[in-house]
Enzyme design. Structure first.
Site, PDB file in Angstrom:
ATOM      1  N   HIS A 150       0.872  -1.167   0.000  1.00  0.00           N
ATOM      2  CA  HIS A 150       0.000   0.000   0.000  1.00  0.00           C
ATOM      3  C   HIS A 150       0.911   1.219   0.000  1.00  0.00           C
ATOM      4  O   HIS A 150       1.737   1.381   0.907  1.00  0.00           O
ATOM      5  CB  HIS A 150      -0.913   0.007   1.221  1.00  0.00           C
ATOM      6  CG  HIS A 150      -1.869   1.157   1.236  1.00  0.00           C
ATOM      7  ND1 HIS A 150      -2.517   1.558   2.381  1.00  0.00           N
ATOM      8  CD2 HIS A 150      -2.275   1.999   0.267  1.00  0.00           C
ATOM      9  CE1 HIS A 150      -3.286   2.601   2.104  1.00  0.00           C
ATOM     10  NE2 HIS A 150      -3.152   2.883   0.816  1.00  0.00           N
ATOM     11  N   ASP A 151       0.777   2.085  -0.983  1.00  0.00           N
ATOM     12  CA  ASP A 151       1.729   3.184  -1.119  1.00  0.00           C
ATOM     13  C   ASP A 151       1.809   4.045   0.134  1.00  0.00           C
ATOM     14  O   ASP A 151       2.882   4.556   0.475  1.00  0.00           O
ATOM     15  CB  ASP A 151       1.451   4.029  -2.366  1.00  0.00           C
ATOM     16  CG  ASP A 151       0.006   4.500  -2.473  1.00  0.00           C
ATOM     17  OD1 ASP A 151      -0.780   4.325  -1.518  1.00  0.00           O
ATOM     18  OD2 ASP A 151      -0.352   5.031  -3.542  1.00  0.00           O
ATOM     19  N   THR A 152       0.700   4.176   0.865  1.00  0.00           N
ATOM     20  CA  THR A 152       0.757   4.968   2.100  1.00  0.00           C
ATOM     21  C   THR A 152       1.590   4.262   3.161  1.00  0.00           C
ATOM     22  O   THR A 152       2.304   4.914   3.930  1.00  0.00           O
ATOM     23  CB  THR A 152      -0.654   5.246   2.634  1.00  0.00           C
ATOM     24  OG1 THR A 152      -1.433   5.843   1.609  1.00  0.00           O
ATOM     25  CG2 THR A 152      -0.613   6.176   3.836  1.00  0.00           C
TER      26      THR A 152
END
Length: 462
Positions: A216-218
């Site tokens: 998840h990029d976050t």
């Protein structure tokens, strides 16, 4: 992006950039995943020799595979309208409070859980043998190996944040077959080797391992927050603003649910306790409507408009869909009895002030709900380059803001790969390397915070 990591060096270089253009089909809004995968291959070709590859991407969306491992249609875009009204149907079976207590995930109409319920009667889901989240799907095409990375899996609203595994009770009550998902894997786990066909297409010499990262990029971006202590909040800014705290355990209270905070899983047993805010999507959509004027010029023009003249709720679902964003912002101001922004400068000013106000609200409420005080706010991601937004966030929060790492997701991705290959130590060592190598800008809070409280009151009385 190509990262190079050494004991006292961390360099990031762009190898290839390509567009991501969702497509409106007769069936709805879809991702053009073939074009994105072609861009990935082009990027690997441009990168040259690499020791490891890691894939991160956005959350909640997925592809369906048939028994032969072939993709069943184009993945549905989370901004598609198919989940409208689905949450109420889900809550009739699993009440919202029970769902939050079990998964800790905030309500968002596009969560994977709601998407799967919306697709329950579809032919594609009936034919599917596997569900792969978008980064896992790209990894599968690269390697032929299937897995479900944990940080991204937590955004599905089907994972228990206490056990860090599937919430079988929730899935069973909603008729969701968790067997459709590939086995869970952790950031740092091996994710296979680039297939011979990929090596031939990209000119790379094998073997090249693919390493599971915080996909998840976050989660990757939070891993790259250049914090020097524990008393910090973060805001990952880009299309979305994700504002919150890094915790050791989830906050699953009813008060937390009512405040719409989420407990997504992070690196090494951490929890990303945060709120989703609409983010720079508001400005991106306005620029699209205005035929892409220069961003720097827009920000300079907005600087001439009085601060907090008009604000909107930057977390409002009314701004989720694409199209006619300037008109929708004007309508929200009109409905709340505020001056209606009519020029590009006034609309841009409204967006910047509204985002800073939403950042303030999220940081303050996260501290209260988690019982954790902070001394500094770190702004990472693309919005860290937006100096007016960073300064307004410091003013609104009444806390210093440290901004940097505009490519935080890529930095976190690279650092997890580097750790898996023995080049860097634990998350604290990763953050020390970031503070030594990344340029950071500090913004001190200015002005009277009472005006921010007054603007907050305007939205509260809507």
């Amino acid at each position: 992006m190509v990262g190079r990591v050494g004991p006292n060096s961390l360099e990031l270089a762009e190898a290839h950039r390509f567009p991501n253009r969702p497509v409106r089909t007769p069936e709805g809004l879809r991702w053009d995943l073939l074009a994105l995968y072609a861009g990935v291959l082009d990027g690997l070709r441009a990168a040259g020799r690499v020791d490891s590859v890691g894939v991160d991407g956005w959350a909640v969306d997925y592809g369906l595979l048939d028994a032969d491992g072939a993709l069943l249609g184009n993945p549905v875009h989370y901004r598609d309208a198919r989940t409208q009204g689905v949450a109420e149907k889900v809550w009739a079976t699993v009440p919202a409070g029970d769902l939050y207590a079990a998964t800790g995930i905030q309500y968002a109409p596009f969560n994977t859980l709601y998407q799967l319920v919306a697709a329950r009667s579809s032919v594609q889901l009936a034919q599917a043998e596997r569900v792969l989240l978008i980064p896992d799907l790209v990894s599968y095409w690269l390697t032929g190996t299937q897995g479900t990375e944990l940080t991204n899996a937590s955004t599905t609203q089907l994972v228990d944040p206490r056990t860090r595994t599937w919430s079988y009770d929730v899935a069973e009550r909603l008729g969701i077959d968790l067997g459709l998902f590939a086995p869970l894997r952790q950031p740092g786990d091996p994710a296979g080797l680039l297939r011979p066909e990929v090596l031939a297409d990209t000119g790379l010499a094998g073997p090249v391992p693919v390493t599971a990262v915080a996909s998840h990029d976050t989660a990757s971006a939070v891993a790259a927050v250049p914090a020097t202590g524990a008393r910090f909040a973060y805001i990952c800014t880009g299309t979305w603003s994700l504002a919150g705290l890094e915790l050791e355990a989830p906050v699953l209270t009813e008060e937390s649910r009512a405040a719409n905070f989420t407990n997504e899983l992070g690196l090494d047993g951490t929890v990303r306790y945060l709120r989703n805010i609409m983010g720079l999507w508001l400005l991106q959509e306005c620029r699209r409507a205005w035929h892409e004027p220069d961003l720097g010029q827009l920000l300079r023009e907005a600087g001439g408009v009085p601060v907090l003249r008009s604000v909107v709720d930057a977390g409002d679902e009314a701004f989720l869909a694409p199209g006619r964003m300037p008109e929708r912002i004007a309508a929200a101001c009109r409905a709340s009895g505020q001056p209606v922004p009519s020029t590009r400068a006034e609309v841009t000013r409204c967006i910047l002030d509204s985002l800073a106000l939403a950042h303030r609200r999220a940081v303050e409420e996260a501290q209260r709900l988690a019982g954790r005080a902070v001394d500094v706010v770190y702004v990472v991601g693309g919005g860290s380059r937006n100096a007016p937004l960073c300064q307004l966030t410091a003013d609104a929060c009444g806390l210093p803001v440290v901004a940097g790492a505009p490519e935080a997701a890529a930095l976190g991705n690279v650092l997890v790969q580097a750790r898996a290959h023995g080049l860097v130590g634990d998350p604290a060592a990763m953050r020390r390397l970031l503070t030594r190598t990344q340029p950071l800008t500090r913004y001190a809070p200015r002005g009277d915070r009472a005006r921010w409280r007054e603007a907050e009151a305007r939205l509260a009385t809507r």
